[in-house]
Scaffold this motif. Structure first.
Motif, PDB file in Angstrom:
ATOM      1  N   SER A 150      -7.435   9.066  -1.778  1.00 16.21           N
ATOM      2  CA  SER A 150      -7.525   7.877  -0.923  1.00 16.21           C
ATOM      3  C   SER A 150      -8.122   6.715  -1.714  1.00 16.21           C
ATOM      4  O   SER A 150      -9.160   6.865  -2.372  1.00 16.21           O
ATOM      5  CB  SER A 150      -8.397   8.186   0.294  1.00 16.21           C
ATOM      6  N   TRP A 152       4.582   7.727   6.037  1.00 18.83           N
ATOM      7  CA  TRP A 152       4.377   7.402   4.622  1.00 18.83           C
ATOM      8  C   TRP A 152       5.501   6.526   4.081  1.00 18.83           C
ATOM      9  O   TRP A 152       6.672   6.678   4.446  1.00 18.83           O
ATOM     10  CB  TRP A 152       4.349   8.703   3.804  1.00 18.83           C
ATOM     11  N   GLY A 153       5.121   5.634   3.185  1.00 12.97           N
ATOM     12  CA  GLY A 153       6.107   4.957   2.382  1.00 12.97           C
ATOM     13  C   GLY A 153       6.617   5.897   1.296  1.00 12.97           C
ATOM     14  O   GLY A 153       6.078   6.990   1.103  1.00 12.97           O
ATOM     15  N   ALA A 154       7.672   5.466   0.609  1.00  4.50           N
ATOM     16  CA  ALA A 154       8.316   6.317  -0.399  1.00  4.50           C
ATOM     17  C   ALA A 154       7.522   6.389  -1.694  1.00  4.50           C
ATOM     18  O   ALA A 154       7.777   7.266  -2.532  1.00  4.50           O
ATOM     19  CB  ALA A 154       9.722   5.813  -0.681  1.00  4.50           C
ATOM     20  N   PHE A 169       1.062   5.241  -2.819  1.00  2.64           N
ATOM     21  CA  PHE A 169       1.673   5.371  -1.495  1.00  2.64           C
ATOM     22  C   PHE A 169       0.888   4.543  -0.483  1.00  2.64           C
ATOM     23  O   PHE A 169      -0.342   4.556  -0.492  1.00  2.64           O
ATOM     24  CB  PHE A 169       1.653   6.829  -1.019  1.00  2.64           C
ATOM     25  N   TYR A 201      -2.949   5.308  -1.001  1.00  2.00           N
ATOM     26  CA  TYR A 201      -3.298   6.507  -1.757  1.00  2.00           C
ATOM     27  C   TYR A 201      -2.732   6.396  -3.163  1.00  2.00           C
ATOM     28  O   TYR A 201      -1.689   5.768  -3.380  1.00  2.00           O
ATOM     29  CB  TYR A 201      -2.725   7.770  -1.093  1.00  2.00           C
ATOM     30  N   GLY A 217       1.665  15.300 -11.162  1.00  2.00           N
ATOM     31  CA  GLY A 217       1.296  16.708 -11.031  1.00  2.00           C
ATOM     32  C   GLY A 217       0.007  16.954 -10.270  1.00  2.00           C
ATOM     33  O   GLY A 217      -0.434  18.099 -10.163  1.00  2.00           O
ATOM     34  N   LYS A 218      -0.595  15.901  -9.752  1.00  2.00           N
ATOM     35  CA  LYS A 218      -1.874  16.039  -9.042  1.00  2.00           C
ATOM     36  C   LYS A 218      -1.721  15.738  -7.565  1.00  2.00           C
ATOM     37  O   LYS A 218      -0.632  15.427  -7.083  1.00  2.00           O
ATOM     38  CB  LYS A 218      -2.898  15.051  -9.652  1.00  2.00           C
ATOM     39  N   SER A 219      -2.847  15.834  -6.878  1.00  2.00           N
ATOM     40  CA  SER A 219      -2.859  15.591  -5.440  1.00  2.00           C
ATOM     41  C   SER A 219      -3.053  14.098  -5.145  1.00  2.00           C
ATOM     42  O   SER A 219      -3.080  13.272  -6.052  1.00  2.00           O
ATOM     43  CB  SER A 219      -3.980  16.412  -4.806  1.00  2.00           C
ATOM     44  N   LEU A 220      -3.189  13.790  -3.868  1.00  2.00           N
ATOM     45  CA  LEU A 220      -3.367  12.402  -3.454  1.00  2.00           C
ATOM     46  C   LEU A 220      -4.845  12.073  -3.288  1.00  2.00           C
ATOM     47  O   LEU A 220      -5.626  12.882  -2.773  1.00  2.00           O
ATOM     48  CB  LEU A 220      -2.638  12.118  -2.138  1.00  2.00           C
ATOM     49  N   GLN A 268      -1.576   8.818  -6.557  1.00  2.00           N
ATOM     50  CA  GLN A 268      -1.240  10.159  -7.016  1.00  2.00           C
ATOM     51  C   GLN A 268      -0.896  10.127  -8.492  1.00  2.00           C
ATOM     52  O   GLN A 268       0.062   9.469  -8.900  1.00  2.00           O
ATOM     53  CB  GLN A 268      -0.078  10.747  -6.209  1.00  2.00           C
ATOM     54  N   TYR A 311      -3.277   2.643   5.089  1.00  2.00           N
ATOM     55  CA  TYR A 311      -3.956   3.436   4.068  1.00  2.00           C
ATOM     56  C   TYR A 311      -3.188   3.334   2.752  1.00  2.00           C
ATOM     57  O   TYR A 311      -1.955   3.339   2.748  1.00  2.00           O
ATOM     58  CB  TYR A 311      -4.007   4.914   4.488  1.00  2.00           C
TER      59      TYR A 311
END
Lengths: 115, 112
Positions: free
Chosen positions: B45, B102-104, B88, B35, B40-43, B37, B33
């Motif tokens: 897809s 998750w990756g960094a 990500f 993603y 200051g916001k969400s993730l 970001q 997957y």
């Protein structure tokens, strides 16, 4: 539109004062997750629910608890917030999709500040 | 230990250039997957890659998956400023396919 909603979007609490964050979803997904994300880091899973089954990550502090009273709602309780708990808290949902993939859909997050 | 490694972790590039972000993973998962970001916001897809050889494209972004090499790439074509974000990648946990490792993250800055 179907979505994941988090309230409040911003929460300021005092050191040691309990706080509850809420998440609701209209996607009818059976899996719900709570993540903690600190600046410039990957999201860290705290808990997840698969249907009614609750799963606690091994390294989630005891200070954090969660409730899922029904399919649509999930709560994150922080019993005694410390300065280190200041972070973005993200709620996500998923369900099995194509080829068994569980694509996660995230809410907008709650930014928690601890003073 | 299950690992997902992204590189680079930080990338600053000029508009109009092409670049690739790499995601290596150590599990036997065949689902990956991506993603996005914003600060200051969400993730959000971007792509779900379901099998070896899968390729998906959305605008200037193209993602691919090589499960034999345990490698996914996110290619950016003719970058524009609006693509500045953190990206990500994540893979399924082998024993729990509804949980992700998750990756960094790769912080991408695209300069006008």
């Amino acid at each position: 539109d179907a979505m994941v909603i988090q309230n409040p979007r911003y929460q300021v609490t005092q050191f040691g004062k309990p706080v509850t964050l809420s998440c609701s979803q209209t996607l009818n997904h059976n899996v719900m997750y709570w993540y903690q994300q600190k600046s410039s880091q990957a999201p860290k899973l705290l808990f997840h629910y698969y249907d009614k089954d609750f799963n606690n990550e091994a390294d989630t502090p005891d200070n954090f608890q969660s409730r899922r009273p029904n399919t649509s709602f999930c709560f994150l309780d922080i019993r005694s917030p410390g300065l280190g708990d200041a972070a973005m808290y993200l709620c996500a949902t998923s369900r099995p999709g194509l080829a068994g993939a569980y694509e996660q859909y995230f809410g907008p997050g709650t930014r928690l500040t601890v003073t | 230990e299950l690992k997902v490694e992204q590189n680079p972790l930080f990338l600053s590039m000029q508009e109009g250039k092409n670049y690739t972000i790499y995601c290596n993973y150590s599990t036997t998962s065949d689902r990956l997957y991506w993603y996005r970001q914003d600060p200051g916001k969400s993730l959000e897809s971007l792509f779900v890659l379901l099998s070896n050889g899968a390729v998906k494209q959305e605008g200037r972004l193209m993602a691919s998956l090589d499960t034999k090499a345990r490698l996914s790439t996110l290619h950016i074509t003719a970058a524009v400023h609006d693509l500045s974000a953190t990206y990500f990648c994540a893979v399924d946990k082998v024993d729990s396919n509804y949980q992700l490792i998750w990756g960094a993250g790769t912080k991408l800055i695209i300069k006008p």
